[in-house]
Design an enzyme around this catalytic site. Structure first.
Site, short mmCIF file in Angstrom:
data_model
loop_
_atom_site.label_atom_id
_atom_site.label_comp_id
_atom_site.label_asym_id
_atom_site.label_seq_id
_atom_site.Cartn_x
_atom_site.Cartn_y
_atom_site.Cartn_z
N ASP A 1 30.99 32.41 46.05
CA ASP A 1 30.82 32.54 47.49
C ASP A 1 32.22 32.42 48.07
O ASP A 1 32.96 31.47 47.77
CB ASP A 1 29.90 31.47 48.10
CG ASP A 1 29.43 31.92 49.49
OD1 ASP A 1 28.79 32.98 49.58
OD2 ASP A 1 29.73 31.23 50.48
N SER A 2 32.60 33.41 48.82
CA SER A 2 33.96 33.45 49.33
C SER A 2 33.98 34.08 50.70
O SER A 2 33.02 34.73 51.13
CB SER A 2 34.86 34.23 48.36
OG SER A 2 34.32 35.51 48.10
N LYS B 1 47.14 41.15 42.95
CA LYS B 1 46.09 40.46 43.70
C LYS B 1 45.50 39.33 42.87
O LYS B 1 45.28 38.23 43.37
CB LYS B 1 45.00 41.44 44.12
CG LYS B 1 43.89 40.78 44.95
CD LYS B 1 42.84 41.79 45.39
CE LYS B 1 41.73 41.09 46.19
NZ LYS B 1 40.67 42.03 46.62
N HIS C 1 42.59 34.14 46.30
CA HIS C 1 41.68 33.00 46.26
C HIS C 1 40.73 33.10 45.07
O HIS C 1 40.52 32.13 44.35
CB HIS C 1 40.88 32.92 47.56
CG HIS C 1 40.15 34.19 47.91
ND1 HIS C 1 40.78 35.41 47.99
CD2 HIS C 1 38.84 34.42 48.20
CE1 HIS C 1 39.88 36.35 48.31
NE2 HIS C 1 38.71 35.77 48.43
N GLY D 1 36.52 44.30 51.63
CA GLY D 1 36.32 43.28 52.66
C GLY D 1 37.40 43.34 53.72
O GLY D 1 37.73 44.40 54.27
N GLU E 1 30.82 45.38 43.44
CA GLU E 1 31.58 45.93 42.32
C GLU E 1 33.02 45.43 42.29
O GLU E 1 33.61 45.29 41.22
CB GLU E 1 31.56 47.47 42.37
CG GLU E 1 30.19 48.06 42.04
CD GLU E 1 29.68 47.64 40.66
OE1 GLU E 1 30.48 47.62 39.71
OE2 GLU E 1 28.49 47.33 40.55
N GLY E 2 33.59 45.16 43.47
CA GLY E 2 34.95 44.62 43.51
C GLY E 2 35.02 43.26 42.84
O GLY E 2 35.93 42.99 42.05
N SER F 1 26.24 41.95 43.26
CA SER F 1 26.24 43.39 43.03
C SER F 1 27.50 44.01 43.61
O SER F 1 27.65 45.23 43.63
CB SER F 1 24.99 44.03 43.67
OG SER F 1 23.82 43.57 43.02
#
Length: 207
Positions: A78-79, A183, A188, A162, A12-13, A10
């Protein structure tokens, strides 16, 4: 015919980055926040327990969980951030480093406080991303990406999310100072998404 893929987040970024990465493919990406558009009973869907030891393990847990509950292909990310001076922390706990999931301000405050205790002003760090696309037939596509840099105690930039305002690249800019296009080219997640797109294109050609 478009293939529906549930984005298992969820955030949004992350959703924006994924939609941009897969633009042009015959797919319809549906984030969890809009799942009711295709599954009216989505309120019954349970969130997985992310107890993996690695980013890839957690991505697998999330993708499989949502695929099994919805019957849809599910793309999970997952980061997080790994800082050398902190022994790889925050690592898989990046989103909840300060305790509450997704509290960027608290997570950043804890990160800088912990580095000050260590006496680190420019701490070597790397962002890591693992992606898993769990398909309806049980097959899975995986991809990973890494971006190296360092953490500085002053925040710069208003973009990203983040830890981006504190994550600096070799050219002296923070990740939050980059345009979306810049970006995506070096991040990553951008790297992992490019690798995933190649695999997804091949898969779609066989169907």
């Amino acid at each position: 015919m478009e293939k529906i893929i549930l984005i298992a987040t969820s955030n949004e970024g992350k959703v924006r980055e994924m939609e941009k990465a897969f633009a042009g493919l015959p797919v319809r990406l549906v984030p969890l926040s809009r799942i009711h558009e295709i599954l009216p009973d989505a309120s019954e869907i349970k969130e997985p327990v992310e107890d993996g030891a690695t980013f890839m393990e957690n991505a697998c847990i999330k993708a499989r969980c949502y695929r099994e509950q919805t019957g849809l292909a599910a793309l999970a990310d997952d980061s997080g951030l790994a800082v050398e001076a902190l022994g790889g922390a925050p690592g898989v706990r990046s989103a909840r480093y300060a305790g509450m999931h997704g509290d960027d301000a608290a997570n950043n405050a804890k990160l800088i406080a912990d580095l000050r205790i260590c006496g680190e002003e420019n701490a070597a760090a790397a962002y890591h991303c693992a992606l898993v696309l769990a398909l309806e037939d049980g097959h899975e596509l995986t991809a990973e990406g890494t971006c190296s840099g360092y953490i500085r105690p002053e925040a710069r930039g208003t973009g990203g999310f983040g830890y981006d305002p504190y994550f600096y690249l070799s050219d002296g800019r923070s990740m939050a100072e980059l345009t979306c296009e810049e970006k995506h080219e070096i991040s990553h997640r951008g790297t992992a998404l490019k690798r995933m797109k190649v695999q997804l294109e091949k898969f779609l050609r066989t169907r």
